[in-house]
Each structure stands twice: as C-alpha cells, then as structure tokens.
Design a protein around this motif. Structure first.
Motif, mmCIF file in Angstrom:
data_model
loop_
_atom_site.group_PDB
_atom_site.id
_atom_site.type_symbol
_atom_site.label_atom_id
_atom_site.label_comp_id
_atom_site.label_asym_id
_atom_site.label_seq_id
_atom_site.Cartn_x
_atom_site.Cartn_y
_atom_site.Cartn_z
ATOM 1 N N LYS A 33 0.839 -1.207 0.000
ATOM 2 C CA LYS A 33 0.000 0.000 0.000
ATOM 3 C C LYS A 33 0.875 1.259 0.000
ATOM 4 O O LYS A 33 0.622 2.206 -0.750
ATOM 5 N N ILE A 34 1.917 1.261 0.827
ATOM 6 C CA ILE A 34 2.834 2.400 0.876
ATOM 7 C C ILE A 34 3.532 2.567 -0.475
ATOM 8 O O ILE A 34 3.635 3.675 -1.001
ATOM 9 N N ILE A 35 3.987 1.484 -1.043
ATOM 10 C CA ILE A 35 4.668 1.538 -2.340
ATOM 11 C C ILE A 35 3.718 2.059 -3.416
ATOM 12 O O ILE A 35 4.099 2.898 -4.239
ATOM 13 N N ASP A 36 2.480 1.582 -3.404
ATOM 14 C CA ASP A 36 1.494 2.053 -4.383
ATOM 15 C C ASP A 36 1.267 3.556 -4.265
ATOM 16 O O ASP A 36 1.159 4.264 -5.276
ATOM 17 N N GLU A 37 1.197 4.059 -3.041
ATOM 18 C CA GLU A 37 1.002 5.498 -2.824
ATOM 19 C C GLU A 37 2.174 6.288 -3.408
ATOM 20 O O GLU A 37 1.975 7.326 -4.043
ATOM 21 N N LEU A 53 12.276 4.822 -0.004
ATOM 22 C CA LEU A 53 11.353 5.822 0.545
ATOM 23 C C LEU A 53 10.241 5.146 1.343
ATOM 24 O O LEU A 53 9.850 5.640 2.406
ATOM 25 N N ALA A 54 9.737 4.018 0.863
ATOM 26 C CA ALA A 54 8.703 3.290 1.606
ATOM 27 C C ALA A 54 9.238 2.871 2.976
ATOM 28 O O ALA A 54 8.544 2.994 3.992
ATOM 29 N N GLY A 55 10.472 2.393 3.020
ATOM 30 C CA GLY A 55 11.077 2.019 4.294
ATOM 31 C C GLY A 55 11.213 3.202 5.233
ATOM 32 O O GLY A 55 10.925 3.100 6.430
ATOM 33 N N ILE A 56 11.613 4.336 4.693
ATOM 34 C CA ILE A 56 11.751 5.540 5.519
ATOM 35 C C ILE A 56 10.389 5.996 6.040
ATOM 36 O O ILE A 56 10.254 6.385 7.201
ATOM 37 N N MET A 57 9.381 5.941 5.183
ATOM 38 C CA MET A 57 8.033 6.342 5.613
ATOM 39 C C MET A 57 7.524 5.435 6.732
ATOM 40 O O MET A 57 6.918 5.910 7.700
ATOM 41 N N LEU A 58 7.795 4.142 6.625
ATOM 42 C CA LEU A 58 7.377 3.219 7.673
ATOM 43 C C LEU A 58 8.161 3.445 8.964
ATOM 44 O O LEU A 58 7.601 3.366 10.064
ATOM 45 N N CYS A 59 9.449 3.753 8.845
ATOM 46 C CA CYS A 59 10.255 4.077 10.034
ATOM 47 C C CYS A 59 9.731 5.334 10.705
ATOM 48 O O CYS A 59 9.656 5.410 11.942
ATOM 49 N N ASP A 60 9.357 6.327 9.904
ATOM 50 C CA ASP A 60 8.794 7.563 10.441
ATOM 51 C C ASP A 60 7.512 7.266 11.219
ATOM 52 O O ASP A 60 7.326 7.749 12.338
ATOM 53 N N GLU A 61 6.661 6.457 10.633
ATOM 54 C CA GLU A 61 5.408 6.087 11.290
ATOM 55 C C GLU A 61 5.675 5.367 12.612
ATOM 56 O O GLU A 61 5.076 5.671 13.641
ATOM 57 N N LEU A 62 6.590 4.432 12.593
ATOM 58 C CA LEU A 62 6.943 3.679 13.801
ATOM 59 C C LEU A 62 7.547 4.586 14.864
ATOM 60 O O LEU A 62 7.185 4.517 16.042
ATOM 61 N N TYR A 63 8.457 5.469 14.445
ATOM 62 C CA TYR A 63 9.119 6.369 15.393
ATOM 63 C C TYR A 63 8.101 7.300 16.063
ATOM 64 O O TYR A 63 8.125 7.490 17.281
ATOM 65 N N SER A 67 7.196 7.359 19.997
ATOM 66 C CA SER A 67 7.327 8.611 20.745
ATOM 67 C C SER A 67 6.019 8.955 21.439
ATOM 68 O O SER A 67 6.007 9.357 22.602
ATOM 69 N N ARG A 68 4.913 8.784 20.739
ATOM 70 C CA ARG A 68 3.603 9.075 21.312
ATOM 71 C C ARG A 68 3.331 8.146 22.497
ATOM 72 O O ARG A 68 2.883 8.581 23.545
ATOM 73 N N LYS A 69 3.655 6.876 22.352
ATOM 74 C CA LYS A 69 3.438 5.919 23.433
ATOM 75 C C LYS A 69 4.306 6.215 24.639
ATOM 76 O O LYS A 69 3.862 6.122 25.770
ATOM 77 N N SER A 70 5.568 6.575 24.405
ATOM 78 C CA SER A 70 6.452 6.832 25.539
ATOM 79 C C SER A 70 6.004 8.066 26.305
ATOM 80 O O SER A 70 6.127 8.108 27.524
ATOM 81 N N LEU A 71 5.452 9.045 25.618
ATOM 82 C CA LEU A 71 4.934 10.226 26.317
ATOM 83 C C LEU A 71 3.705 9.878 27.136
ATOM 84 O O LEU A 71 3.540 10.350 28.249
#
Length: 104
Positions: A33-37, A53-63, A67-71
C-alpha cells in the motif's frame, strides 16, 4: 512459523519468519500500500528509490508511534486534564509563595 512469498518491484523471493502466514501477508499488504502510494504520486520512478522511501516512511510512522506511546506512559505525566490542571495550579502556588517569601 510462517513463509511469505514476496513479488514486488520486479523482484521475487520468499522468507521464513516466526510469525504466522496471515500476519506476514498483512505486513506485505501494508508495505505494498505504501509503495502504491509512492508510485501513484509520481515522485520517484526507480524501484530502489521507491523501496527506500517506503522504508523511511514506515520508520517515520513507527518512530512517531513509539514517541507518542512513551509520552503517554510517562509515570510523571498527568493522566487526564484534571490532574494536569491540579499539577499546574500547585506549581503556580509554590512559585507565588516563594516570590512572596511565604515558604521560606
């Protein structure tokens, strides 16, 4: 243990993992799905660039999610707006008392 056949961006291979087949298929579906986008956007044409780029986008999402969870799991952070208001009020009172030399 699951096996996943990957046919993506002109390459094909299979992997084995400890997760089950259904989970692996969900992961691959999300990645596709990310690759298609990216491909639909026309930003990149080279398959390797799309993949990176798909890998970076997924890393961004995970990061961002981590971060949101740790806060939200910070034991010192107030759990709701009432607690936050009480904490801020107490801090302001301490500062006022100190400024007025009422608290030693």
């Amino acid at each position: 243990m699951g096996t996943l056949q990957i046919d993506l961006l002109g390459t094909s291979f299979s992997i084995k993992a400890t997760e089950d087949d259904e989970y692996l298929e969900k992961l691959l579906g999300y990645y596709k799905k990310i690759i298609d986008e990216i491909q639909k956007s026309g930003m990149l044409k080279e398959k390797l660039h799309v993949s990176i780029l798909a890998g970076i986008m997924l890393c961004d999402e995970l990061y961002k999610e981590k971060s949101r969870k740790s806060l939200s799991q910070d034991p010192l952070a107030p759990q709701n707006s009432n607690e936050k208001a009480e904490k801020l009020t107490a801090e302001m009172i301490k500062k006022l008392d100190k400024a007025l030399n009422l608290q030693g």
